[in-house]
Design an enzyme around this catalytic site. Structure first.
Site, PDB file in Angstrom:
ATOM      1  N   GLY A  36      36.294  25.724  23.751  1.00 21.62           N
ATOM      2  CA  GLY A  36      37.191  26.515  24.584  1.00 21.62           C
ATOM      3  C   GLY A  36      37.695  27.753  23.882  1.00 21.62           C
ATOM      4  N   ASP A 147      48.116  13.504  12.466  1.00 23.02           N
ATOM      5  CA  ASP A 147      47.305  14.495  11.764  1.00 23.02           C
ATOM      6  C   ASP A 147      48.167  15.605  11.175  1.00 23.02           C
ATOM      7  OD1 ASP A 147      44.825  15.351  10.790  1.00 23.02           O
ATOM      8  OD2 ASP A 147      44.568  16.769  12.445  1.00 23.02           O
TER       9      ASP A 147
END
Length: 372
Positions: A36, A147
């Site tokens: 994207g 993360d």
């Protein structure tokens, strides 16, 4: 905060990857790749600058990717906090999906460390405090980031930091495949244990260690199993950090999760006490000022730098992946303005451990809301 889903009926068959969210004027592209693109845009009604993350057209036809992208928006809507990049709206329609987010006009902590090396202890404490505030808001709502790393901490020109990229976040207690970035993963995270705030504490402390020393606590180039072994068994290298903060590092990097602070809010209390005792009552002001000076030297990397001229700005995004690679991580959307520091791999799994049934989402159909 209710997740706002705007159902867009616009379609552009001639350029399926080139559609724009109605109500916004795009100023420049911040990053583009197989999964994207991310653009800097301006809201027509208020002039507010935003970052818009578009899911690539070929992935918009894949229900699994769309659900993962939608899940990122859902989580962002639930962890609204000044220390976290804010969600404005999620748009889904025939032409694709997009997330409209707060634009953090800053630079990734990774860039600061790469260009300037280790920070002063006060600045490292400022980074850790800002991140713990954001993580505490997530933990309070039952969300684990999974993360945390220097790429996901954005520092603005005032030396303030915000936490970004909840693309592989999960509900506390959920189980599934391994997820995270190896240099910052706790031992139980390597073993696939249920998502826990304790793993975020470990990752935040590993990043704190890196701010102080210029490198993560454990390194094993090219040997992923060797790195895992170090996280699981090697002594905590506290001798490499200033004596005043060794207790924080020892607690945050404890091998056993029950030896670490139970959540970010608890660790934050410990940090305040240690910072005040070790560096005096002005530690935060001093640390923020130093961090701001380091960020200012990278001003040309800020998203708004050269916006009128269409410059490339800050963004290095997790966008250059093949679909095969993306199928390994299924990371719930695009990173906002982040460089890939080493994802392990991920599958979207809900609390039940069953990835087949997407969770229901509260939604509202409305015209474009002005960002506030």
């Amino acid at each position: 905060m209710l997740l706002l889903i705007r159902r867009s009926e616009e379609d552009d068959d001639d350029d399926p990857d080139g559609w724009s969210v109605p109500g916004y004027v795009e100023l420049k592209e911040l990053g583009k790749g197989a999964s994207g693109r991310v653009v800097l845009a301006e809201h027509e009604g208020t002039g507010t600058k935003v970052a818009i993350k578009y899911l690539a057209d070929h992935l918009s036809r894949d229900p699994q990717f769309v659900e993962a992208f939608r899940a990122e928006a859902r989580i962002l809507s639930e962890v609204e906090d000044p220390q976290i990049a804010r969600l404005y709206e999620y748009i889904e329609g025939p032409q694709g999906s997009a997330i409209v987010m707060e634009l953090v006009d800053g630079v990734a902590l990774r860039a600061i460390l790469r260009e300037h090396g280790p920070t002063e202890p006060q600045s490292a404490l400022v980074v850790l405090k800002g991140s713990l505030l954001g993580l505490a808001a997530a933990h309070e709502r039952g969300v684990v980031h999974r993360d945390y790393k220097p790429e996901n901490v954005l520092v603005n020109r005032e030396g303030q930091s915000k936490l970004a990229d909840f693309g592989i976040a999960a509900r506390a207690g959920s189980t599934g495949a391994h997820a995270g970035t190896p240099s910052y993963m706790a031992s139980e995270q390597w073993a696939g244990a249920p998502a826990s705030p304790s793993t975020d504490i470990y990752a935040a402390t590993a990043t704190f260690f890196e701010c102080l020393t210029g490198h993560p606590p454990y390194r094993s180039p090219g040997d992923i199993l060797g790195l895992r072994g170090k996280h699981e068994e090697s002594p905590i290298p506290v001798d490499e950090v200033p004596e005043a903060v060794r207790g924080l590092v020892r607690r945050g990097l404890a091998k056993k999760s029950d030896h670490r602070p139970k959540d970010a809010a608890t660790f934050l209390v410990e940090l305040e006490a240690v910072a005040g005792a070790g560096y005096g009552p002005e530690w935060e002001e001093e640390g923020r000022g130093s961090l701001a000076r380091r960020a200012a030297l990278l001003l040309l990397l800020f998203p708004l730098a050269g916006a009128a001229a269409g410059g490339t700005g800050l963004a290095q995004t997790v966008l250059g992946w093949s679909k095969r690679s993306m199928n390994m991580v299924l990371a719930g959307g695009l990173a906002l303005v982040l460089a890939l520091g080493g994802f392990f791999w991920y599958q979207p799994v809900h609390e039940s451990g069953n990835p087949s049934e997407p969770k229901p989402i509260d939604s509202t159909t409305s015209p474009t809301p002005p960002p506030r």
